[in-house]
Design a protein around this motif. Structure first.
Motif, short mmCIF file in Angstrom:
data_model
loop_
_atom_site.label_atom_id
_atom_site.label_comp_id
_atom_site.label_asym_id
_atom_site.label_seq_id
_atom_site.Cartn_x
_atom_site.Cartn_y
_atom_site.Cartn_z
N ILE A 20 0.85 -1.19 0.00
CA ILE A 20 0.00 0.00 0.00
C ILE A 20 0.89 1.24 0.00
CG2 ILE A 20 -1.91 -1.17 1.17
CD1 ILE A 20 -1.06 0.19 3.76
N ASN A 21 0.32 2.37 -0.44
CA ASN A 21 1.13 3.58 -0.46
C ASN A 21 1.12 4.26 0.91
OD1 ASN A 21 -1.45 4.65 -0.51
ND2 ASN A 21 -0.99 6.18 -2.07
N ALA A 22 1.98 5.25 1.07
CA ALA A 22 2.20 5.86 2.38
C ALA A 22 0.96 6.54 2.93
CB ALA A 22 3.36 6.86 2.29
N LEU A 69 -4.91 4.21 7.55
CA LEU A 69 -5.43 2.98 8.17
C LEU A 69 -4.72 2.64 9.47
CD1 LEU A 69 -5.87 0.67 5.03
CD2 LEU A 69 -7.62 2.00 6.22
N PHE A 70 -3.44 2.97 9.56
CA PHE A 70 -2.66 2.57 10.73
C PHE A 70 -1.87 3.76 11.26
CE2 PHE A 70 -2.97 -0.94 7.69
CZ PHE A 70 -3.70 -1.86 8.42
N SER A 85 3.28 0.81 12.62
CA SER A 85 3.74 0.25 11.36
C SER A 85 2.63 -0.55 10.69
CB SER A 85 4.96 -0.66 11.61
OG SER A 85 5.35 -1.30 10.40
N ALA A 86 2.50 -0.37 9.39
CA ALA A 86 1.49 -1.12 8.65
C ALA A 86 1.99 -2.48 8.20
CB ALA A 86 1.04 -0.31 7.43
N LEU A 87 3.30 -2.69 8.26
CA LEU A 87 3.86 -3.97 7.81
C LEU A 87 3.33 -5.10 8.69
CD1 LEU A 87 7.57 -2.94 7.12
CD2 LEU A 87 5.70 -3.19 5.47
N GLY A 88 2.89 -6.17 8.04
CA GLY A 88 2.36 -7.33 8.76
C GLY A 88 0.89 -7.23 9.11
N GLN A 89 0.29 -6.05 8.90
CA GLN A 89 -1.13 -5.88 9.20
C GLN A 89 -1.97 -6.54 8.09
OE1 GLN A 89 -2.19 -4.59 11.94
NE2 GLN A 89 -0.56 -3.26 12.72
N THR A 135 -1.87 -9.78 3.62
CA THR A 135 -0.86 -9.24 4.52
C THR A 135 -0.08 -8.13 3.82
OG1 THR A 135 -0.64 -11.38 5.60
CG2 THR A 135 1.13 -9.78 5.96
N ILE A 136 0.10 -7.02 4.49
CA ILE A 136 0.86 -5.90 3.94
C ILE A 136 2.34 -6.19 4.10
CG2 ILE A 136 1.35 -3.43 4.13
CD1 ILE A 136 -1.48 -3.08 5.25
N VAL A 137 3.06 -6.27 2.98
CA VAL A 137 4.50 -6.59 3.03
C VAL A 137 5.37 -5.41 2.64
CG1 VAL A 137 4.08 -9.04 2.59
CG2 VAL A 137 4.44 -7.48 0.65
N GLY A 138 4.79 -4.33 2.15
CA GLY A 138 5.59 -3.18 1.73
C GLY A 138 4.78 -1.90 1.75
#
Length: 318
Positions: free
Chosen positions: A79-81, A87-88, A92-96, A108-111
């Protein structure tokens, strides 16, 4: 297709995306999370693994997609910044986990990718959701090829590589990135040229008006200059006094105009979003041009005093 294109001489990398780089053709999807169960809209981009590398877009955090992110592997997304911040916030959004509309499973958000203007230069970056093309493909796509030199030099070779797989595939359009960027700002460039043209016409009219009025005012004072010369004033003193008076009047007008322009810009910035700040350099250049026009308009007729007898000035006033 990607492997065949990347094996061509002169090709650095290749990738695909479902973005058409057109503000009128953006594909959107609905997203939700545990914290935000209500669906929200976001741009959808299905991409192949080397998309960010080909476009030279460095990720903010996390990783890009890999060939292992395919059908049968756990669903992943980038997802973009701006979407991550929305959303978060504060974490950190990673792993959400993030969900698209049913029947799509949670991904799962990986990047985290930076915000980019792939809908056009005039369109503000929107929340964007990147999905692996190998997990859910699409019926259309944009092919991106980064070449060593001129990108159009590999165009025919890329065509042949595609046709070697399917002769029925036809390209709708082909553009280099500089051409794409120029077309993306075509309307804005035309508006800028028109406004610049109108501004130049206004400057020419202002210069002509100031020159004409200043020259007329100086000529009307010829009798006065004749009287002063007759009573012993030197031509130099008369010329300096006339020019100083003309410059002083125009300087007051220029200062008032600059103040009004600054006030108008401040008001416009409150009413119109994205209004540019006051351009000091342009204002200074315009004032300098008008100032020089004033000096020239006052000096040319005043300098005639040196070559004319005071008696003629008193008699004719010219």
């Amino acid at each position: 297709m990607i492997r065949r294109i990347e094996s061509l001489p002169g090709v650095r990398s290749a990738a695909t995306t479902t973005c058409l780089f057109d503000p009128n053709s953006s594909v959107t999807t609905s997203l939700s999370t545990d914290r935000f169960p209500e669906p929200m809209s976001a741009n959808l981009r299905r991409i192949t693994p080397r998309y960010f590398e080909t476009m030279r877009i460095p990720l903010v955090a996390g990783r890009t997609f890999s060939p292992d992110d395919a059908i049968g592997s756990p669903p992943v997304v980038i997802i973009n910044a701006s979407l991550a911040q929305r959303l978060f916030p504060g974490q950190s959004a990673l792993g959400q986990k993030i969900r698209r509309t049913a029947p799509n499973p949670p991904s799962t958000i990986v990047g985290i990718a930076p915000d980019v203007r792939d809908d056009g230069a005039a369109v503000e970056p929107q929340p964007t959701f990147y999905s692996p093309y190998l997990q859910a493909n699409n019926v259309y796509l944009s092919l991106l090829v980064r070449a060593e030199g001129d990108p159009l030099s590999v165009r025919d070779a890329v065509r042949r590589a595609i046709w070697s797989l399917d002769r029925n595939v036809a390209q709708s359009s082909e553009k280099s990135l500089p051409d794409l960027m120029r077309s993306a700002v075509g309307a804005e460039r035309l508006q800028m040229l028109l406004l610049s043209g109108f501004g130049l016409v206004a400057l020419v009219l202002a210069v002509a008006g100031i020159y004409g009025m200043t020259s007329y005012a100086v000529v009307k004072r010829m009798r006065e200059m004749g009287v002063r010369l007759a009573f012993g004033a030197t031509p130099g003193n008369v010329i300096v006094e006339v020019v100083q008076r003309a410059v002083r009047i125009v300087a007051i007008g220029l200062a008032a105009g600059a103040a009004l322009a600054l006030i108008a810009q401040r008001i416009a910035s409150l009413v119109v979003y994205g209004t540019a700040r006051f351009d000091v350099q342009s204002a200074a250049l315009i004032m300098a041009v008008l100032f020089v026009a004033t000096l020239f308009a006052a000096s040319v007729p005043a300098l005639r005093v040196r070559n004319v007898q005071p008696a003629l000035l008193l008699r004719d006033g010219v």
